[in-house]
Design an enzyme around this catalytic site. Sequence first.
Site, PDB file in Angstrom:
ATOM      1  N   ASP A  44       2.544   1.667   3.233  1.00  0.00           N
ATOM      2  CA  ASP A  44       2.263   2.924   2.536  1.00  0.00           C
ATOM      3  C   ASP A  44       3.448   3.875   2.503  1.00  0.00           C
ATOM      4  O   ASP A  44       3.431   4.856   1.758  1.00  0.00           O
ATOM      5  CB  ASP A  44       1.082   3.639   3.200  1.00  0.00           C
ATOM      6  CG  ASP A  44      -0.233   2.922   2.959  1.00  0.00           C
ATOM      7  OD1 ASP A  44      -0.230   1.929   2.212  1.00  0.00           O
ATOM      8  OD2 ASP A  44      -1.256   3.352   3.514  1.00  0.00           O
TER       9      ASP A  44
ATOM     10  N   VAL B 203       9.013   7.431  17.504  1.00  0.00           N
ATOM     11  CA  VAL B 203      10.358   7.573  16.946  1.00  0.00           C
ATOM     12  C   VAL B 203      10.541   9.003  16.463  1.00  0.00           C
ATOM     13  O   VAL B 203       9.772   9.488  15.622  1.00  0.00           O
ATOM     14  CB  VAL B 203      10.581   6.582  15.793  1.00  0.00           C
ATOM     15  CG1 VAL B 203      11.948   6.800  15.149  1.00  0.00           C
ATOM     16  CG2 VAL B 203      10.459   5.153  16.303  1.00  0.00           C
TER      17      VAL B 203
ATOM     18  N   GLU C 292     -17.082   5.015   0.690  1.00  0.00           N
ATOM     19  CA  GLU C 292     -17.642   4.278   1.834  1.00  0.00           C
ATOM     20  C   GLU C 292     -18.232   5.219   2.874  1.00  0.00           C
ATOM     21  O   GLU C 292     -19.307   4.945   3.433  1.00  0.00           O
ATOM     22  CB  GLU C 292     -16.549   3.386   2.429  1.00  0.00           C
ATOM     23  CG  GLU C 292     -16.197   2.216   1.511  1.00  0.00           C
ATOM     24  CD  GLU C 292     -14.939   1.468   1.926  1.00  0.00           C
ATOM     25  OE1 GLU C 292     -14.747   0.337   1.433  1.00  0.00           O
ATOM     26  OE2 GLU C 292     -14.149   2.002   2.712  1.00  0.00           O
TER      27      GLU C 292
ATOM     28  N   ALA D 297      -4.362  -2.473   2.369  1.00  0.00           N
ATOM     29  CA  ALA D 297      -3.916  -3.318   3.472  1.00  0.00           C
ATOM     30  C   ALA D 297      -3.234  -4.612   3.011  1.00  0.00           C
ATOM     31  O   ALA D 297      -2.191  -4.985   3.561  1.00  0.00           O
ATOM     32  CB  ALA D 297      -5.095  -3.620   4.396  1.00  0.00           C
TER      33      ALA D 297
END
Length: 405
Positions: A284, A63, A155, A299
């Site tokens: 987000d 887009v 992580e 999420a």
Amino acid sequence: MYAARAFRGANVDVTLVDRTNHHLFQPLLYQVATATLSPSDIAAPIRWLLRDQRNATVLLAEVQSIVPDRRVIVLDDGRELAYDYLIVATGARHSYFAHPEWEARAPGLKSLDDALEIRRRFLLAFERAERTEDAAEREACLTFVIVGGGPTGVELAGMLPTIARFALPADFRRIDPAGARVILLEGGPRILPAYPEDLSARAAADLAELGVEVRANSIVTNVGTGVVEIGGARVATGTVFWAAGNAASPLGTLLGAGVDRAGRVAVNADLSVPGHPEIFVIGDLAQLTTNGKPVPAVAPAAMQSGRTAARNILRTMRGEGREDFRYRNKGDLATIGRYKAVAVIAGRHLSGNFAWWTWLFVHILYLAGFRSRLSVLLEWGYSFFTYQRGARLITRGAASAERER
């Protein structure tokens, strides 16, 4: 994806536009980046996921603009798509805090392309260390700096020494990969600032046990070629990864609504754009709140906002009032390494082995939302526990070549 699925069986025509052809399970993206999993373990084609939803059409396109007054979006080939209702969920990228030139030297982690680029640089560092005769250069090659002590940074920092220590030593003859140095930089006073202080301290202790150097109150002032500067200090390194800050998709600025410093759209309680009740912004890209408190960019919040937006469209079509978005936090989980994790579930603070198994169960459960449980347990489980060799491939795609150029 979750908004599109919520229209299943409704008398509507759904068009889902995405510039990639796959749906990504982002919470495990860091494991692709660290060569533990292959991309196909955490992604699936969007067309396949919606193959049984006859009212849904998938378009592979980007887009370029949104024209709210005409109710159309403009695609990269110039084609216009008209809409009655529009849901914008283009997410966010990493922010370099007014230093876009750092991106070429310190890739972030938001997409499969990002993960493959990080994997490439991670593995190439050992190859370069194996080849060089210069001790200082070898040390720099085996020094990895991660900027940002949130869940993604933590992580990554936990997995890098794990892979170096257990998966790579037998592959090299002139270097010891287990001696790799991993430095985690956090600008604030502690890592995992959104977690309770006791879990933040536990995470720092677990990382230290893995050999990670955790440096709090360390604000990066420059990312140069072969060096990271933290105030007056310099760290020689050949590999820097970025996990600090987010900047929302620029499409949000085309909606005629206010945006915050991160570019997130200020939406109404029902997730619609002020002045445009037919446009919804979720995930987000939206500045979400519940009971006056900001909703974390995770999420579960994105999935819940997708379902809420779809329900509000259907309620409007039926002449019913819309519902306000309310985030239901089912818990926060972050893994530090194998059998090391921290979690907040139902107000309880969990850590260690039990938290790690909880994390594993939850992620397999969510993965099974778009792949069969048997496939997840066999393929993903085998890859994770055996450090599958197929994931440790060094590739050089167009994005990598452009960054190097």
